[in-house]
Design a protein around this motif. Sequence first.
Motif, PDB file in Angstrom:
ATOM      1  N   GLY A  16      49.422  15.497  -3.813  1.00  0.00           N
ATOM      2  CA  GLY A  16      48.567  15.159  -2.675  1.00  0.00           C
ATOM      3  C   GLY A  16      47.184  15.772  -2.808  1.00  0.00           C
ATOM      4  O   GLY A  16      46.587  16.180  -1.810  1.00  0.00           O
ATOM      5  N   GLY A  17      46.671  15.818  -4.028  1.00  0.00           N
ATOM      6  CA  GLY A  17      45.390  16.489  -4.272  1.00  0.00           C
ATOM      7  C   GLY A  17      44.173  15.593  -4.150  1.00  0.00           C
ATOM      8  O   GLY A  17      43.076  15.992  -4.516  1.00  0.00           O
ATOM      9  N   GLY A  18      44.341  14.403  -3.611  1.00  0.00           N
ATOM     10  CA  GLY A  18      43.208  13.479  -3.495  1.00  0.00           C
ATOM     11  C   GLY A  18      42.321  13.762  -2.294  1.00  0.00           C
ATOM     12  O   GLY A  18      41.156  13.368  -2.258  1.00  0.00           O
ATOM     13  N   ARG A  19      42.879  14.457  -1.304  1.00  0.00           N
ATOM     14  CA  ARG A  19      42.135  14.711  -0.061  1.00  0.00           C
ATOM     15  C   ARG A  19      42.544  16.064   0.509  1.00  0.00           C
ATOM     16  O   ARG A  19      43.508  16.667   0.069  1.00  0.00           O
ATOM     17  CB  ARG A  19      42.504  13.645   0.986  1.00  0.00           C
ATOM     18  CG  ARG A  19      41.899  12.283   0.766  1.00  0.00           C
ATOM     19  CD  ARG A  19      41.771  11.514   2.088  1.00  0.00           C
ATOM     20  NE  ARG A  19      42.989  11.495   2.877  1.00  0.00           N
ATOM     21  CZ  ARG A  19      43.965  10.618   2.718  1.00  0.00           C
ATOM     22  NH1 ARG A  19      43.877   9.696   1.785  1.00  0.00           N
ATOM     23  NH2 ARG A  19      45.033  10.648   3.493  1.00  0.00           N
ATOM     24  N   GLY A  20      41.816  16.471   1.530  1.00  0.00           N
ATOM     25  CA  GLY A  20      42.210  17.627   2.345  1.00  0.00           C
ATOM     26  C   GLY A  20      42.454  18.901   1.560  1.00  0.00           C
ATOM     27  O   GLY A  20      41.719  19.238   0.625  1.00  0.00           O
ATOM     28  N   LEU A  48      40.497   9.726  -5.712  1.00  0.00           N
ATOM     29  CA  LEU A  48      41.190  10.470  -6.767  1.00  0.00           C
ATOM     30  C   LEU A  48      40.299  10.586  -8.010  1.00  0.00           C
ATOM     31  O   LEU A  48      40.230  11.653  -8.636  1.00  0.00           O
ATOM     32  CB  LEU A  48      42.517   9.780  -7.101  1.00  0.00           C
ATOM     33  CG  LEU A  48      43.407  10.514  -8.099  1.00  0.00           C
ATOM     34  CD1 LEU A  48      43.754  11.925  -7.642  1.00  0.00           C
ATOM     35  CD2 LEU A  48      44.696   9.729  -8.357  1.00  0.00           C
ATOM     36  N   GLU A  49      39.607   9.502  -8.334  1.00  0.00           N
ATOM     37  CA  GLU A  49      38.680   9.537  -9.490  1.00  0.00           C
ATOM     38  C   GLU A  49      37.613  10.612  -9.270  1.00  0.00           C
ATOM     39  O   GLU A  49      37.236  11.330 -10.191  1.00  0.00           O
ATOM     40  CB  GLU A  49      37.979   8.183  -9.684  1.00  0.00           C
ATOM     41  CG  GLU A  49      38.927   7.014 -10.009  1.00  0.00           C
ATOM     42  CD  GLU A  49      39.577   7.137 -11.385  1.00  0.00           C
ATOM     43  OE1 GLU A  49      39.027   7.858 -12.229  1.00  0.00           O
ATOM     44  OE2 GLU A  49      40.639   6.517 -11.592  1.00  0.00           O
ATOM     45  N   GLU A  50      37.148  10.707  -8.022  1.00  0.00           N
ATOM     46  CA  GLU A  50      36.104  11.689  -7.699  1.00  0.00           C
ATOM     47  C   GLU A  50      36.642  13.120  -7.884  1.00  0.00           C
ATOM     48  O   GLU A  50      35.938  13.993  -8.403  1.00  0.00           O
ATOM     49  CB  GLU A  50      35.631  11.466  -6.248  1.00  0.00           C
ATOM     50  CG  GLU A  50      34.431  12.262  -5.815  1.00  0.00           C
ATOM     51  CD  GLU A  50      34.803  13.525  -5.041  1.00  0.00           C
ATOM     52  OE1 GLU A  50      33.937  14.374  -4.878  1.00  0.00           O
ATOM     53  OE2 GLU A  50      35.962  13.674  -4.624  1.00  0.00           O
ATOM     54  N   VAL A  51      37.895  13.333  -7.494  1.00  0.00           N
ATOM     55  CA  VAL A  51      38.505  14.662  -7.696  1.00  0.00           C
ATOM     56  C   VAL A  51      38.561  14.966  -9.196  1.00  0.00           C
ATOM     57  O   VAL A  51      38.257  16.088  -9.636  1.00  0.00           O
ATOM     58  CB  VAL A  51      39.914  14.730  -7.059  1.00  0.00           C
ATOM     59  CG1 VAL A  51      40.615  16.029  -7.422  1.00  0.00           C
ATOM     60  CG2 VAL A  51      39.820  14.596  -5.548  1.00  0.00           C
ATOM     61  N   PRO A  62      41.110  17.180 -16.193  1.00  0.00           N
ATOM     62  CA  PRO A  62      41.943  16.556 -15.150  1.00  0.00           C
ATOM     63  C   PRO A  62      43.009  15.635 -15.739  1.00  0.00           C
ATOM     64  O   PRO A  62      42.838  15.106 -16.841  1.00  0.00           O
ATOM     65  CB  PRO A  62      40.931  15.708 -14.371  1.00  0.00           C
ATOM     66  CG  PRO A  62      39.841  15.395 -15.349  1.00  0.00           C
ATOM     67  CD  PRO A  62      39.861  16.428 -16.429  1.00  0.00           C
ATOM     68  N   LEU A  63      44.091  15.487 -14.994  1.00  0.00           N
ATOM     69  CA  LEU A  63      45.098  14.460 -15.313  1.00  0.00           C
ATOM     70  C   LEU A  63      45.457  13.815 -13.981  1.00  0.00           C
ATOM     71  O   LEU A  63      45.988  14.483 -13.084  1.00  0.00           O
ATOM     72  CB  LEU A  63      46.334  15.104 -15.955  1.00  0.00           C
ATOM     73  CG  LEU A  63      47.529  14.181 -16.209  1.00  0.00           C
ATOM     74  CD1 LEU A  63      47.171  13.073 -17.199  1.00  0.00           C
ATOM     75  CD2 LEU A  63      48.720  14.981 -16.737  1.00  0.00           C
ATOM     76  N   LEU A  64      45.107  12.546 -13.816  1.00  0.00           N
ATOM     77  CA  LEU A  64      45.308  11.868 -12.531  1.00  0.00           C
ATOM     78  C   LEU A  64      46.531  10.975 -12.612  1.00  0.00           C
ATOM     79  O   LEU A  64      46.630  10.115 -13.487  1.00  0.00           O
ATOM     80  CB  LEU A  64      44.056  11.046 -12.182  1.00  0.00           C
ATOM     81  CG  LEU A  64      42.737  11.820 -12.228  1.00  0.00           C
ATOM     82  CD1 LEU A  64      41.551  10.915 -11.917  1.00  0.00           C
ATOM     83  CD2 LEU A  64      42.769  13.017 -11.265  1.00  0.00           C
ATOM     84  N   ILE A  65      47.456  11.184 -11.679  1.00  0.00           N
ATOM     85  CA  ILE A  65      48.734  10.466 -11.736  1.00  0.00           C
ATOM     86  C   ILE A  65      48.977   9.795 -10.383  1.00  0.00           C
ATOM     87  O   ILE A  65      48.884  10.443  -9.338  1.00  0.00           O
ATOM     88  CB  ILE A  65      49.901  11.446 -12.010  1.00  0.00           C
ATOM     89  CG1 ILE A  65      49.588  12.323 -13.233  1.00  0.00           C
ATOM     90  CG2 ILE A  65      51.209  10.701 -12.196  1.00  0.00           C
ATOM     91  CD1 ILE A  65      50.473  13.559 -13.333  1.00  0.00           C
ATOM     92  N   ALA A  66      49.308   8.508 -10.419  1.00  0.00           N
ATOM     93  CA  ALA A  66      49.642   7.814  -9.168  1.00  0.00           C
ATOM     94  C   ALA A  66      51.152   7.810  -8.996  1.00  0.00           C
ATOM     95  O   ALA A  66      51.898   7.504  -9.931  1.00  0.00           O
ATOM     96  CB  ALA A  66      49.103   6.387  -9.207  1.00  0.00           C
TER      97      ALA A  66
END
Length: 254
Positions: A16-20, A48-51, A62-66
């Motif tokens: 849940g690291g995309g916001r807040g 998420l891309e911005e994070v 970074p490693l972004l996972i949906a």
Amino acid sequence: MGVSISLKDKAALVTGGGRGMGRAIALRFAEAGCKGVAVLELMQDEALEEVGEEIKKRGSEPLLIAGDVSDCEAVRKAVDSVVQKWGRIDVLMNNAGIGRRGDFFNTPEDEWKKVLDVNLSSVFYGMKYAAGYMKEQGGGAIINMASMSGVTGGTQGPHYSASKAGVIALTKFGAMTLGKFGIRVNAMAPGYIQTDMLEALFKDPEVRKQRWATIPAGRPGDPQEVANMAAFLASDLASYVSGDTMLVTGGRLS
Ligand SMILES: NC(=O)c1ccc[n+]([C@@H]2O[C@H](COP(=O)([O-])OP(=O)(O)OC[C@H]3O[C@@H](n4cnc5c(N)ncnc54)[C@H](O)[C@@H]3O)[C@@H](O)[C@H]2O)c1
């Protein structure tokens, strides 16, 4: 000579690291020197891309996972992909969660189940899969996002309170049974923290005023203030801290 929090060379996963708060924690981990920060989010969207970009700017990979944390396979795959990428998983931050309000009369059974799945089962999945690797590699730090509602029972909703109290119990069970493998497990119990979730829960300005009046600090917390606690718990400075639930409430105790 000052003391600073260092996560140098550590590989972390934040759900849940995309916001807040999750976003603030992911960025704080990157600033503290993590070699890599993976973020598991519901959707691979612009936020998420911005994070990911912000993690890079802080010198970390970074490693972004949906994926959905209430799906055990999605959590298992996320943990596996962290280990595939960086060879280990040092820090797991189980942050993702949903807020719902209700009482015993108006809480539908399916909503009860949904909140328990997203807020509590997800934490079990994350701990189960990450602890397997942490045991092999000789240790790690797991941090679980509870809430003041899990400590006091709160007034938000039966499902929310029960899920967060469950997170605290899982944290204690984890600390007791995983300590011998060098794995520390702690929880954080924030009070009111200024995020989209809080905005959605307290839309009425009058209700907000009443709630904020109960905070000794006189204001809701900033996500960064929770991220600072997460960074400490993740770091070796907290080497003898395990099984604890850290209140981050601006002094609010009930
Ligand atoms: N904001 C507060 O006042 C407060 C207080 C105490 C505890 N908490 C807890 O802190 C955590 C973060 O809350 P926040 O206020 O930052 O919320 P938020 O709604 O701003 O952010 C939560 C993030 O989790 C993600 N998420 C939600 N469900 C998911 C799922 N099934 N799979 C993957 N990702 C998912 C969302 O997409 C979002 O990016 C939650 O566990 C919440 O219960 C919040």
